[in-house]
Design a protein around this motif. Structure first.
Motif, short mmCIF file in Angstrom:
data_model
loop_
_atom_site.label_atom_id
_atom_site.label_comp_id
_atom_site.label_asym_id
_atom_site.label_seq_id
_atom_site.Cartn_x
_atom_site.Cartn_y
_atom_site.Cartn_z
N GLU A 36 44.17 38.56 47.43
CA GLU A 36 44.10 38.89 45.85
C GLU A 36 43.09 40.18 45.78
O GLU A 36 43.35 41.14 45.08
N VAL A 37 41.95 39.75 46.55
CA VAL A 37 40.87 40.80 46.51
C VAL A 37 41.25 42.37 46.76
O VAL A 37 41.12 43.02 46.04
N ILE A 39 44.53 43.23 47.01
CA ILE A 39 45.54 43.76 46.19
C ILE A 39 44.92 44.68 45.03
O ILE A 39 45.26 45.65 44.50
N ARG A 40 43.76 43.78 44.63
CA ARG A 40 43.26 44.43 43.18
C ARG A 40 42.35 45.88 43.70
O ARG A 40 42.32 46.71 42.92
N LYS A 43 45.01 48.42 43.69
CA LYS A 43 45.61 48.88 42.37
C LYS A 43 44.09 49.57 41.81
O LYS A 43 44.54 50.44 40.87
N SER A 44 42.92 49.32 41.91
CA SER A 44 41.94 49.96 41.34
C SER A 44 41.20 50.90 42.07
O SER A 44 40.17 51.28 41.82
N ILE A 61 34.64 42.54 43.30
CA ILE A 61 35.98 42.11 43.08
C ILE A 61 36.28 40.59 43.34
O ILE A 61 36.94 39.96 42.40
N ASN A 64 35.20 38.31 40.67
CA ASN A 64 35.99 38.16 39.44
C ASN A 64 37.32 37.49 39.87
O ASN A 64 37.70 36.79 38.86
N VAL A 65 37.68 37.68 40.98
CA VAL A 65 38.66 36.78 41.65
C VAL A 65 38.22 35.15 41.48
O VAL A 65 38.87 34.19 41.13
N ASP A 68 38.32 33.86 37.92
CA ASP A 68 39.59 33.71 37.48
C ASP A 68 40.10 32.43 38.26
O ASP A 68 40.71 31.70 37.43
#
Length: 169
Positions: A36-37, A39-40, A43-44, A61, A64-65, A68
């Motif tokens: 997920e890190v 992937i983010r 995306k960013s 990142i 933040n993951v 969440d």
């Protein structure tokens, strides 16, 4: 270029991110969170201004993951308690599941998890991941003085907590 660079970052930093997340949230689905890190990050990618190292950016990142994931787990527990959840069994994380740590490391891990979030954050970044004060400040969005003070207080608290655990045995 993007794909090659992210692949290189994954090769260089995925273990650091994995270990960070293990300490931050505990065992369970950490591999998925590492993915997920990245992937983010993909995306960013355009927002990465290169004012920091890729490792620092990826760890922010990851933080933040992790936040969440902790929120998601809390919601799941609340839903389970109030009966809104299916009756399927929940996976319980045991210290034995967490990297088969030695007994003292298990106690250290549990003690770090019990600390307030600011202490836990700065301990993981400074003591475990061995980031500099400035890198930690950037990830946490703190000034460097706050990192130093909070780290000092976190170490004192951790030391007191561990002392109490060791004397109980």
């Amino acid at each position: 270029m993007l794909q090659r660079e992210i692949s290189e970052w994954f090769y260089h930093y995925s273990k650091d991110i994995y270990h960070y997340l293990v300490y931050y949230i505990g065992a369970g689905d950490v591999e998925d969170l590492v993915q997920e890190v990245f992937i983010r990050a993909i995306k960013s990618y355009d927002s990465f201004q290169r004012n920091s190292t890729p490792k620092t950016w990826l760890l922010s990142i990851a933080r933040n993951v992790g936040i969440d994931e902790i929120r998601r787990r809390k919601r799941s527990k609340i839903m389970y308690v109030v009966g809104l959840r299916n009756q399927e069994p929940q996976e319980e994380d045991t210290p034995e599941d967490i990297l088969h740590l030695t007994e003292r490391n298990k106690e250290l891990y549990k003690t770090i998890q019990s600390l307030k979030p600011n202490y836990r954050d700065v301990l993981i970044l400074r003591a475990i991941k061995e980031l500099t004060v400035s890198e930690s400040a950037e990830i946490l969005n703190w000034n460097e003085n706050k990192v130093r003070i909070t780290y000092h207080r976190a170490l004192k608290t951790l030391s007191k907590e561990m002392e109490g655990i060791l004397y109980e045995k």
